[in-house]
Design a protein around this motif. Sequence first.
Motif, PDB file in Angstrom:
ATOM      1  N   ASP A  89      -6.037  -3.888   2.572  1.00 19.58           N
ATOM      2  CA  ASP A  89      -4.762  -3.735   1.789  1.00 19.58           C
ATOM      3  C   ASP A  89      -4.567  -5.456   1.444  1.00 19.58           C
ATOM      4  O   ASP A  89      -3.500  -5.470   0.628  1.00 19.58           O
ATOM      5  CB  ASP A  89      -3.491  -3.325   2.549  1.00 19.58           C
ATOM      6  CG  ASP A  89      -3.859  -1.672   2.675  1.00 19.58           C
ATOM      7  OD1 ASP A  89      -4.696  -0.949   1.791  1.00 19.58           O
ATOM      8  OD2 ASP A  89      -3.373  -1.087   3.574  1.00 19.58           O
ATOM      9  N   ASP A 101      -1.298  -1.075   6.016  1.00 19.29           N
ATOM     10  CA  ASP A 101      -1.930  -0.426   7.118  1.00 19.29           C
ATOM     11  C   ASP A 101      -3.289  -0.571   7.585  1.00 19.29           C
ATOM     12  O   ASP A 101      -3.970  -0.306   8.452  1.00 19.29           O
ATOM     13  CB  ASP A 101      -1.460   1.070   7.704  1.00 19.29           C
ATOM     14  CG  ASP A 101      -2.242   1.793   6.624  1.00 19.29           C
ATOM     15  OD1 ASP A 101      -1.887   1.785   5.358  1.00 19.29           O
ATOM     16  OD2 ASP A 101      -3.017   2.712   6.905  1.00 19.29           O
ATOM     17  N   TYR A 135      -5.983   6.914  11.533  1.00 23.72           N
ATOM     18  CA  TYR A 135      -7.192   7.042  10.621  1.00 23.72           C
ATOM     19  C   TYR A 135      -7.397   5.517  10.058  1.00 23.72           C
ATOM     20  O   TYR A 135      -6.485   4.865  10.113  1.00 23.72           O
ATOM     21  CB  TYR A 135      -7.201   8.029   9.488  1.00 23.72           C
ATOM     22  CG  TYR A 135      -6.064   7.614   8.392  1.00 23.72           C
ATOM     23  CD1 TYR A 135      -6.376   6.890   7.457  1.00 23.72           C
ATOM     24  CD2 TYR A 135      -4.871   8.191   8.541  1.00 23.72           C
ATOM     25  CE1 TYR A 135      -5.594   6.513   6.605  1.00 23.72           C
ATOM     26  CE2 TYR A 135      -3.930   8.235   7.632  1.00 23.72           C
ATOM     27  CZ  TYR A 135      -4.225   7.115   6.572  1.00 23.72           C
ATOM     28  OH  TYR A 135      -3.360   6.966   5.697  1.00 23.72           O
ATOM     29  N   THR A 161       1.876   3.188   4.548  1.00 26.92           N
ATOM     30  CA  THR A 161       2.704   2.022   4.465  1.00 26.92           C
ATOM     31  C   THR A 161       3.903   2.224   4.119  1.00 26.92           C
ATOM     32  O   THR A 161       4.891   1.853   4.635  1.00 26.92           O
ATOM     33  CB  THR A 161       1.861   0.996   3.699  1.00 26.92           C
ATOM     34  OG1 THR A 161       0.700   0.686   4.219  1.00 26.92           O
ATOM     35  CG2 THR A 161       2.516  -0.196   3.334  1.00 26.92           C
ATOM     36  N   ASP A 209       0.958  -1.234   0.160  1.00 25.17           N
ATOM     37  CA  ASP A 209       0.005  -0.113   0.073  1.00 25.17           C
ATOM     38  C   ASP A 209       0.999   1.309   0.010  1.00 25.17           C
ATOM     39  O   ASP A 209       2.042   1.264   0.267  1.00 25.17           O
ATOM     40  CB  ASP A 209      -0.864  -0.170   1.298  1.00 25.17           C
ATOM     41  CG  ASP A 209      -1.640   1.310   1.575  1.00 25.17           C
ATOM     42  OD1 ASP A 209      -2.280   1.636   0.681  1.00 25.17           O
ATOM     43  OD2 ASP A 209      -1.525   1.819   2.705  1.00 25.17           O
TER      44      ASP A 209
END
Length: 295
Positions: free
Chosen positions: A229, A225, A264, A106, A102
């Motif tokens: 993903d 993350d 987030y 990441t 990602d």
Amino acid sequence: MRPSLPVALLALALGLSACRSTPPAAPPPPPPPATAVVAPDDNLNAVLWMQRSAEYRAVAETVYRAASDRLAAALADPSWDALVPAERDRPAAGLPPAVIVDVDETVLDNSPYQARLVRNGGEYDEASWRAWAEERRARAVPGALAFAQAAAARGITVLYISNRAVALDRATLDNLRALGFPVHDDGAFMGLGTQVPGCQSQGSDKTCRRRWASRHYRILVQVGDQLVDFVQVPDNTPAARDAIERRYRDWFGERWFALPNPSYGGWEAAVFDNAWRLPREQRRQAKRDALDTAN
Ligand SMILES: [Mg+2]
């Protein structure tokens, strides 16, 4: 800034006058600085941790070192694959090796964008996000560059599957290349909106892009993350997300390598039923209600 001499004298005079029994009327207070009206932001600690803690760097480097350590064995085993069977369109054996990473949180660290939101009391929106991405100033997540370069040195293609919009492909590729990330060609970046023949994408789901990768590569490891993903998350609820983590627990640390992102993610939206339309305070209340105080 130092005060000029007359100002200093005036201050001295005012200070002396304060010793008198009848002090002069106090001047009106100056207007508060703009930052004083910014409401507390729940993301303060999360962003601060990602930017300032040695622990975050240590964790990210640990994850990437573990992923790097897996490459040699995965490369040597022609049956090894880090895609779930349902997302593989073509048998992996015989295909050239690749890793899927990602991008945001990441390999690229966007914490300065988050820090700006904390500072100014703002919330994510597309325009400010796009402006940040166009700056091309994201730094590398600790450990990411060494991992990507180690993969490339073994002849492993690095595929960047991201939910950045495809319109940000130039800025993202520029940013990655400037940091030294291996980008074998512009197609290595597959942003949100990438069309995959024979596959109908749903929102930000990455399944179609992983299926494209499955037609061309054997995937040695995936790094991200967010759960999305690694595999499709059909239902972004806490229970469904927990079930996916349980189902693939053996894959984490073996084929899938997850980085921490406390600032987030789907984990947050799941708690308030993905209702971003709700006012901030209502979303916040849902998060408070979700806290576990029983143990
Ligand atoms: Mg991400």
